[in-house]
Design a protein around this motif. Structure first.
Motif, short mmCIF file in Angstrom:
data_model
loop_
_atom_site.label_atom_id
_atom_site.label_comp_id
_atom_site.label_asym_id
_atom_site.label_seq_id
_atom_site.Cartn_x
_atom_site.Cartn_y
_atom_site.Cartn_z
N VAL A 59 13.89 35.79 -24.73
CA VAL A 59 14.92 35.37 -23.78
C VAL A 59 14.50 34.02 -23.20
N LEU A 60 15.37 33.02 -23.32
CA LEU A 60 15.10 31.66 -22.83
C LEU A 60 16.05 31.35 -21.68
N LEU A 61 15.49 30.91 -20.56
CA LEU A 61 16.27 30.69 -19.35
C LEU A 61 15.93 29.30 -18.79
N PRO A 62 16.78 28.29 -18.99
CA PRO A 62 16.49 26.95 -18.46
C PRO A 62 16.38 26.96 -16.93
N VAL A 63 15.44 26.18 -16.41
CA VAL A 63 15.26 26.04 -14.97
C VAL A 63 15.60 24.62 -14.53
N THR A 64 14.99 23.63 -15.17
CA THR A 64 15.25 22.22 -14.88
C THR A 64 15.62 21.52 -16.17
N GLY A 65 16.84 21.01 -16.24
CA GLY A 65 17.29 20.35 -17.45
C GLY A 65 17.68 21.34 -18.53
N GLY A 66 18.19 20.83 -19.62
CA GLY A 66 18.55 21.66 -20.75
C GLY A 66 17.46 21.65 -21.80
N LEU A 67 17.62 22.47 -22.81
CA LEU A 67 16.63 22.52 -23.88
C LEU A 67 17.33 22.79 -25.21
N ALA A 68 16.75 22.26 -26.27
CA ALA A 68 17.19 22.56 -27.63
C ALA A 68 16.21 23.56 -28.23
N TYR A 69 16.72 24.46 -29.08
CA TYR A 69 15.83 25.46 -29.66
C TYR A 69 16.38 25.91 -31.00
N TYR A 70 15.48 26.39 -31.85
CA TYR A 70 15.88 26.86 -33.17
C TYR A 70 14.80 27.75 -33.75
N ILE A 71 15.21 28.61 -34.69
CA ILE A 71 14.28 29.45 -35.43
C ILE A 71 13.77 28.65 -36.62
N ASN A 72 12.46 28.64 -36.83
CA ASN A 72 11.90 27.92 -37.97
C ASN A 72 12.13 28.71 -39.26
N ARG A 73 12.61 28.01 -40.27
CA ARG A 73 12.88 28.64 -41.57
C ARG A 73 12.20 27.83 -42.67
N LYS A 74 12.06 28.46 -43.84
CA LYS A 74 11.38 27.81 -44.96
C LYS A 74 12.11 26.55 -45.39
N SER A 75 13.44 26.61 -45.37
CA SER A 75 14.23 25.45 -45.78
C SER A 75 14.80 24.76 -44.56
N ALA A 76 14.54 23.45 -44.46
CA ALA A 76 15.07 22.69 -43.34
C ALA A 76 16.59 22.72 -43.31
N ASP A 103 18.40 25.21 -43.70
CA ASP A 103 18.86 26.46 -43.09
C ASP A 103 18.63 26.49 -41.58
N VAL A 104 18.04 25.44 -41.02
CA VAL A 104 17.73 25.41 -39.59
C VAL A 104 18.96 24.97 -38.81
N GLU A 105 19.36 25.79 -37.85
CA GLU A 105 20.49 25.45 -36.99
C GLU A 105 19.97 25.32 -35.56
N CYS A 106 20.26 24.19 -34.92
CA CYS A 106 19.74 23.92 -33.58
C CYS A 106 20.78 24.30 -32.53
N TYR A 107 20.31 24.86 -31.42
CA TYR A 107 21.17 25.30 -30.32
C TYR A 107 20.72 24.60 -29.05
N PHE A 108 21.61 24.56 -28.06
CA PHE A 108 21.30 23.89 -26.79
C PHE A 108 21.64 24.82 -25.63
N LEU A 109 20.75 24.84 -24.64
CA LEU A 109 20.95 25.63 -23.42
C LEU A 109 20.87 24.71 -22.22
N GLU A 110 21.67 25.02 -21.21
CA GLU A 110 21.58 24.33 -19.94
C GLU A 110 21.54 25.36 -18.83
N PRO A 111 21.13 24.98 -17.60
CA PRO A 111 21.09 25.94 -16.51
C PRO A 111 22.43 26.67 -16.36
#
Length: 243
Positions: free
Chosen positions: A70-87, A89-97
């Motif tokens: 569980v990821l909960l932004p406190v200050t600013g937003g963040l980008a995050y993704y699950i690492n996969r064998k093939s680049a 297949d990587v999908e990046c997501y963004f969270l903000e407070p």
């Protein structure tokens, strides 16, 4: 009256500081990473930390068991993704407070959090809940509205992972009270409640907690947890954890 069997307090200045890659982590509970064991018997809550990351940097974390992160932004937003064998297949997501991200990960899977800003350091809280019912890798998004004050808002709902646990966040005015009812599990196993103060001051179960203090309460029967905010705009997280 419900019987309180055990209680553990982790004060903010007792958290373990861990320097990992480019980032820094203050771990309230952290047995999952090297150097992060503070001996709090928190059961399925294997990691709970507040992290910071400078502008343009990334932090990669490896889960050692099947885990819901569980990821909960406190200050600013963040980008995050699950690492996969093939680049590809990587999908990046963004969270903000005001948003919360969930990753369901198999053992041995890593994920990366990145700071997308050019000059701003970001902070976020993450928690790892070990589980035996992760259906596979997935990324889910939830939202909450802290303008709805003086109430505990659920962070798990019908769109988020099915767990035997509940997670709540709440913002309270000074001298406002809230109670949380802890029920026994269907199989009668003990339950634990973990409270982390994100900001302000609270009295929880007759214990004084300041910002970033954590309290673990262990119950062997149904109980009521009483919380009172002692400052304005005080925010807490509450975990209801089945054994």
């Amino acid at each position: 009256m419900a019987k309180e069997t055990e209680a553990y307090i982790v004060l903010a200045n007792q958290r373990q500081y861990v320097q990992i890659e480019e980032g820094a982590s203050y771990q309230t509970v952290g047995a999952s990473q090297p150097g992060g064991d503070n001996n709090v018997p928190s059961g399925p809550l294997s990691r709970l930390s507040t992290n910071s990351l400078p502008a343009g940097k990334s932090l990669t974390m490896l889960t050692l068991t099947d885990t819901v992160v569980v990821l909960l932004p406190v200050t600013g937003g963040l980008a995050y993704y699950i690492n996969r064998k093939s680049a590809a297949d990587v999908e990046c997501y963004f969270l903000e407070p005001g948003q919360v991200g969930y990753l369901t990960l198999r053992a041995g899977t890593s994920y990366t959090v990145s700071n997308p800003y050019e000059a701003e350091t970001i902070q976020w809280t993450d928690c790892w809940l070990t589980t035996v019912d992760v259906p596979g890798e997935a990324v889910l998004l939830g939202t909450f509205d802290l303008t709805l004050g003086n109430v505990l808002l659920p962070l798990f709902n019908e769109t988020t992972p099915t767990l035997r646990h509940d997670l709540f966040i709440g913002r309270f005015d000074g001298r406002r009270e809230v109670t949380y009812r802890v029920e026994k599990t269907p199989d009668g196993l003990p339950k634990t409640v973990f409270v982390l103060v994100l900001s302000g001051v609270f009295e929880v179960a007759n214990r004084l907690l300041h910002e970033q203090d954590g309290l673990l309460l262990c119950y062997d029967e149904a109980a009521t947890v009483e919380c009172e905010a002692l400052s304005n705009n005080a925010i807490l997280l509450l975990f209801d954890l089945a054994s």
